[in-house]
Design a protein around this motif. Sequence first.
Motif, short mmCIF file in Angstrom:
data_model
loop_
_atom_site.label_atom_id
_atom_site.label_comp_id
_atom_site.label_asym_id
_atom_site.label_seq_id
_atom_site.Cartn_x
_atom_site.Cartn_y
_atom_site.Cartn_z
N ASP A 15 22.29 12.73 -26.98
CA ASP A 15 21.77 12.78 -25.61
C ASP A 15 21.55 14.23 -25.18
O ASP A 15 20.49 14.59 -24.66
CB ASP A 15 22.76 12.14 -24.63
N ALA A 16 22.58 15.05 -25.37
CA ALA A 16 22.51 16.46 -24.97
C ALA A 16 21.43 17.20 -25.76
O ALA A 16 20.74 18.07 -25.22
CB ALA A 16 23.86 17.14 -25.17
N ASP A 17 21.25 16.84 -27.03
CA ASP A 17 20.21 17.46 -27.86
C ASP A 17 18.82 17.14 -27.31
O ASP A 17 17.95 18.02 -27.25
CB ASP A 17 20.34 16.99 -29.30
N ILE A 18 18.61 15.90 -26.88
CA ILE A 18 17.32 15.53 -26.28
C ILE A 18 17.08 16.34 -25.02
O ILE A 18 15.99 16.87 -24.80
CB ILE A 18 17.26 14.02 -25.99
N LEU A 19 18.09 16.46 -24.18
CA LEU A 19 17.96 17.24 -22.94
C LEU A 19 17.61 18.70 -23.25
O LEU A 19 16.77 19.30 -22.57
CB LEU A 19 19.25 17.18 -22.13
N ASN A 20 18.23 19.28 -24.27
CA ASN A 20 17.94 20.67 -24.65
C ASN A 20 16.53 20.82 -25.20
O ASN A 20 15.84 21.79 -24.88
CB ASN A 20 18.96 21.17 -25.68
N ARG A 21 16.08 19.85 -26.02
CA ARG A 21 14.74 19.94 -26.61
C ARG A 21 13.64 19.92 -25.57
O ARG A 21 12.60 20.55 -25.76
CB ARG A 21 14.51 18.79 -27.59
N VAL A 22 13.84 19.19 -24.47
CA VAL A 22 12.82 19.12 -23.43
C VAL A 22 13.07 20.12 -22.32
O VAL A 22 12.33 20.15 -21.33
CB VAL A 22 12.67 17.69 -22.86
N GLY A 23 14.09 20.96 -22.47
CA GLY A 23 14.39 21.99 -21.48
C GLY A 23 14.89 21.45 -20.16
O GLY A 23 14.66 22.04 -19.11
N MET A 24 15.60 20.30 -20.20
CA MET A 24 16.09 19.69 -18.97
C MET A 24 17.61 19.53 -18.98
O MET A 24 18.15 18.65 -18.32
CB MET A 24 15.41 18.32 -18.76
N CYS A 27 19.00 19.62 -15.44
CA CYS A 27 18.32 18.81 -14.44
C CYS A 27 19.34 18.03 -13.59
O CYS A 27 20.49 17.87 -13.96
CB CYS A 27 17.33 17.85 -15.09
N LYS A 28 18.87 17.57 -12.46
CA LYS A 28 19.72 16.81 -11.54
C LYS A 28 19.81 15.36 -12.03
O LYS A 28 18.79 14.71 -12.27
CB LYS A 28 19.10 16.84 -10.14
N PRO A 29 21.03 14.82 -12.21
CA PRO A 29 21.17 13.44 -12.67
C PRO A 29 20.80 12.44 -11.58
O PRO A 29 20.95 12.72 -10.38
CB PRO A 29 22.64 13.32 -13.04
N ILE A 30 20.30 11.28 -11.99
CA ILE A 30 20.02 10.17 -11.07
C ILE A 30 20.72 8.92 -11.59
O ILE A 30 21.18 8.90 -12.73
CB ILE A 30 18.50 9.93 -10.89
N GLU A 31 20.77 7.87 -10.77
CA GLU A 31 21.58 6.69 -11.10
C GLU A 31 20.81 5.52 -11.68
O GLU A 31 21.40 4.53 -12.07
CB GLU A 31 22.33 6.23 -9.85
N LEU A 93 8.89 9.11 -17.67
CA LEU A 93 9.73 9.53 -18.79
C LEU A 93 10.69 10.64 -18.37
O LEU A 93 11.86 10.64 -18.74
CB LEU A 93 8.86 9.99 -19.96
N LYS A 94 10.20 11.57 -17.56
CA LYS A 94 11.07 12.63 -17.06
C LYS A 94 12.17 12.04 -16.17
O LYS A 94 13.31 12.51 -16.19
CB LYS A 94 10.26 13.67 -16.29
N ARG A 95 11.85 11.00 -15.42
CA ARG A 95 12.86 10.33 -14.60
C ARG A 95 13.96 9.75 -15.49
O ARG A 95 15.14 9.86 -15.19
CB ARG A 95 12.22 9.22 -13.77
N LEU A 96 13.57 9.15 -16.62
CA LEU A 96 14.55 8.61 -17.56
C LEU A 96 15.45 9.71 -18.11
O LEU A 96 16.65 9.52 -18.27
CB LEU A 96 13.86 7.85 -18.70
N ILE A 97 14.89 10.88 -18.36
CA ILE A 97 15.68 12.01 -18.85
C ILE A 97 16.71 12.41 -17.79
O ILE A 97 17.87 12.71 -18.12
CB ILE A 97 14.78 13.20 -19.23
N HIS A 98 16.33 12.39 -16.52
CA HIS A 98 17.28 12.67 -15.43
C HIS A 98 18.42 11.64 -15.43
O HIS A 98 19.58 11.99 -15.21
CB HIS A 98 16.58 12.65 -14.07
N TYR A 99 18.09 10.37 -15.70
CA TYR A 99 19.11 9.33 -15.77
C TYR A 99 20.06 9.60 -16.93
O TYR A 99 21.28 9.47 -16.79
CB TYR A 99 18.46 7.95 -15.92
N ILE A 100 19.51 9.95 -18.09
CA ILE A 100 20.34 10.21 -19.27
C ILE A 100 21.30 11.36 -18.99
O ILE A 100 22.46 11.33 -19.41
CB ILE A 100 19.45 10.49 -20.50
#
Length: 162
Positions: A15-24, A27-31, A93-100
Amino acid sequence: MDTSDGLHLSQSTYDADILNRVGMSDCKPIESPIPSKTFSVSDCPLASAEAEHFRHLVGSLQYLIITRPDIAYTVNKFCQHMHPPLGDDFKLLKRLIHYIKGALSFGIPIFPGLLELTAYFDSDRAGDPTYHKSTSGYYAFLGETLISWFVKKQIIVARSST
């Protein structure tokens, strides 16, 4: 990760690797992984490089759903928009990344207990606004442990809810 009641399967490092790859990674988490309203339809296709990035990221998320049934439906929706992805698809898709980001520790708990098989099935009748096809899914549990799940758009148009 070992817990007092059993085991917990997660891919928090992935999960953290995906966030790093997209530079997010900051980012602010959402529910919620998906907005309550349906996917909007836009006629603005992504540029070639952005479309390739979109497909690569969705492929990474497909691997992630091995331990994340909470995002299976949303990732399934993105897979339906792979060719060609639109601008609105990338925003979702970016919204999903915020959820992750807010759910890094999510995974599958494995509990000891009775070996009783229970399954749940659901379908949305003609939930796809464009093609009027239904999406079906099931979850199967062995005791309290989730062992299988599946989400798929049906091949034919449903004319009945039975």
